[in-house]
Design a protein around this motif. Structure first.
Motif, PDB file in Angstrom:
ATOM      1  N   ASP A  18      12.629  -1.322 -50.694  1.00 30.65           N
ATOM      2  CA  ASP A  18      12.541  -1.270 -49.230  1.00 30.65           C
ATOM      3  C   ASP A  18      13.840  -0.794 -48.594  1.00 30.65           C
ATOM      4  O   ASP A  18      13.827  -0.053 -47.624  1.00 30.65           O
ATOM      5  CB  ASP A  18      12.182  -2.646 -48.656  1.00 30.65           C
ATOM      6  N   GLN A  33      10.929 -10.003 -56.292  1.00 28.59           N
ATOM      7  CA  GLN A  33      11.413  -9.829 -54.920  1.00 28.59           C
ATOM      8  C   GLN A  33      12.640  -8.914 -54.882  1.00 28.59           C
ATOM      9  O   GLN A  33      12.799  -8.130 -53.961  1.00 28.59           O
ATOM     10  CB  GLN A  33      11.709 -11.193 -54.292  1.00 28.59           C
ATOM     11  N   VAL A  55      12.793  -5.643 -52.521  1.00 28.68           N
ATOM     12  CA  VAL A  55      13.850  -5.483 -51.515  1.00 28.68           C
ATOM     13  C   VAL A  55      14.675  -4.241 -51.807  1.00 28.68           C
ATOM     14  O   VAL A  55      14.970  -3.464 -50.894  1.00 28.68           O
ATOM     15  CB  VAL A  55      14.734  -6.748 -51.453  1.00 28.68           C
ATOM     16  N   ASP A 108      14.202 -20.359 -42.134  1.00 24.69           N
ATOM     17  CA  ASP A 108      14.382 -19.270 -41.165  1.00 24.69           C
ATOM     18  C   ASP A 108      15.713 -19.396 -40.419  1.00 24.69           C
ATOM     19  O   ASP A 108      16.440 -18.409 -40.269  1.00 24.69           O
ATOM     20  CB  ASP A 108      13.223 -19.226 -40.174  1.00 24.69           C
ATOM     21  N   HIS A 159       9.715 -19.939 -51.756  1.00 20.83           N
ATOM     22  CA  HIS A 159       9.540 -19.050 -50.609  1.00 20.83           C
ATOM     23  C   HIS A 159      10.354 -17.779 -50.824  1.00 20.83           C
ATOM     24  O   HIS A 159      11.567 -17.850 -51.010  1.00 20.83           O
ATOM     25  CB  HIS A 159       9.989 -19.735 -49.318  1.00 20.83           C
ATOM     26  N   ARG A 160       9.678 -16.648 -50.777  1.00 23.54           N
ATOM     27  CA  ARG A 160      10.359 -15.355 -50.912  1.00 23.54           C
ATOM     28  C   ARG A 160      10.931 -14.938 -49.559  1.00 23.54           C
ATOM     29  O   ARG A 160      10.250 -15.019 -48.544  1.00 23.54           O
ATOM     30  CB  ARG A 160       9.385 -14.296 -51.405  1.00 23.54           C
ATOM     31  N   LEU A 161      12.173 -14.483 -49.574  1.00 27.11           N
ATOM     32  CA  LEU A 161      12.805 -14.014 -48.348  1.00 27.11           C
ATOM     33  C   LEU A 161      12.423 -12.559 -48.097  1.00 27.11           C
ATOM     34  O   LEU A 161      12.378 -11.747 -49.025  1.00 27.11           O
ATOM     35  CB  LEU A 161      14.322 -14.155 -48.452  1.00 27.11           C
ATOM     36  N   ALA A 162      12.172 -12.233 -46.849  1.00 23.26           N
ATOM     37  CA  ALA A 162      11.732 -10.894 -46.461  1.00 23.26           C
ATOM     38  C   ALA A 162      12.857  -9.877 -46.589  1.00 23.26           C
ATOM     39  O   ALA A 162      14.045 -10.209 -46.496  1.00 23.26           O
ATOM     40  CB  ALA A 162      11.222 -10.916 -45.027  1.00 23.26           C
ATOM     41  N   SER A 163      12.478  -8.636 -46.767  1.00 24.96           N
ATOM     42  CA  SER A 163      13.451  -7.541 -46.852  1.00 24.96           C
ATOM     43  C   SER A 163      14.348  -7.482 -45.627  1.00 24.96           C
ATOM     44  O   SER A 163      15.520  -7.101 -45.728  1.00 24.96           O
ATOM     45  CB  SER A 163      12.734  -6.208 -47.023  1.00 24.96           C
ATOM     46  N   ASP A 164      13.823  -7.864 -44.458  1.00 26.05           N
ATOM     47  CA  ASP A 164      14.620  -7.817 -43.235  1.00 26.05           C
ATOM     48  C   ASP A 164      15.859  -8.706 -43.309  1.00 26.05           C
ATOM     49  O   ASP A 164      16.883  -8.396 -42.705  1.00 26.05           O
ATOM     50  CB  ASP A 164      13.772  -8.206 -42.024  1.00 26.05           C
ATOM     51  N   GLN A 189      18.645 -18.372 -42.575  1.00 25.38           N
ATOM     52  CA  GLN A 189      18.819 -16.934 -42.769  1.00 25.38           C
ATOM     53  C   GLN A 189      19.456 -16.285 -41.549  1.00 25.38           C
ATOM     54  O   GLN A 189      20.282 -15.379 -41.673  1.00 25.38           O
ATOM     55  CB  GLN A 189      17.491 -16.266 -43.129  1.00 25.38           C
TER      56      GLN A 189
END
Length: 170
Positions: A149, A142, A146, A54, A90-95, A57
């Motif tokens: 999204d 992913q 993304v 986190d 761990h997949r990173l979020a679209s944000d 990123q």
């Protein structure tokens, strides 16, 4: 704007993106390089295992924001999925990618055996063909999520040569 070049480790992101960026007059950087510059330390190992996901990123988003204020187009070499230990991804979020201001995504793919051979040539014996297949499948899934999204184009290239890669950037 940011054009994200993604794919599993050993797929050829740096090999293709760095010279293409020079030829096309784009700014090139790897996500790991920008994180290291922003945080002043590396939070991953030679076997591509990442800690502090986190915080990394946030650092990456901040570093990219500074680059983009210059008006340059950034060709960013990175991932949608990170490896914290063998078989733990761990997949990173679209944000994250929204924060990176991604406007186009190019995902590179290659057979697991090709990736495994390349990683072993680099001295990384921690991967298996099965893990690379799973990692690559997660990257693709992913990337599609993304791209949808963010409503940005996604181009998937399997073992591209330099010419096909440059065309995907146009």
């Amino acid at each position: 704007m940011t054009i994200l070049i993604a794919g599993a480790h050993g797929v050829g992101k740096t090999f293709l993106a760095k010279p293409a960026a020079q030829e096309l007059g784009l700014r090139y950087a790897t996500a790991s390089q920008l994180i290291r510059e922003e945080r002043g330390l590396a939070t991953w190992t030679a076997t591509r295992q990442v800690t502090d996901i986190d915080q990394n990123q946030v650092a990456l988003i901040n570093a990219v924001a500074r680059i983009l204020t210059s008006g340059e187009t950034l060709l960013l070499d990175g991932h949608f999925v990170l490896r914290s230990s063998p078989h733990v991804h761990h997949r990173l979020a679209s944000d994250v990618f929204r924060g990176l201001q991604c406007r186009r995504i190019v995902l590179l793919t290659a057979p697991a055996e090709t990736l495994l051979n390349r990683l072993r040539e680099r001295g990384d014996e921690t991967w298996t063909s099965t893990e690379l297949e799973a990692f690559s499948a997660a990257e693709l899934q992913q990337a599609k999520l993304v791209a949808a999204d963010l409503a940005v184009p996604l181009t998937v290239l399997d073992l591209p040569d330099a010419g096909r890669f440059r065309l995907a950037l146009a």
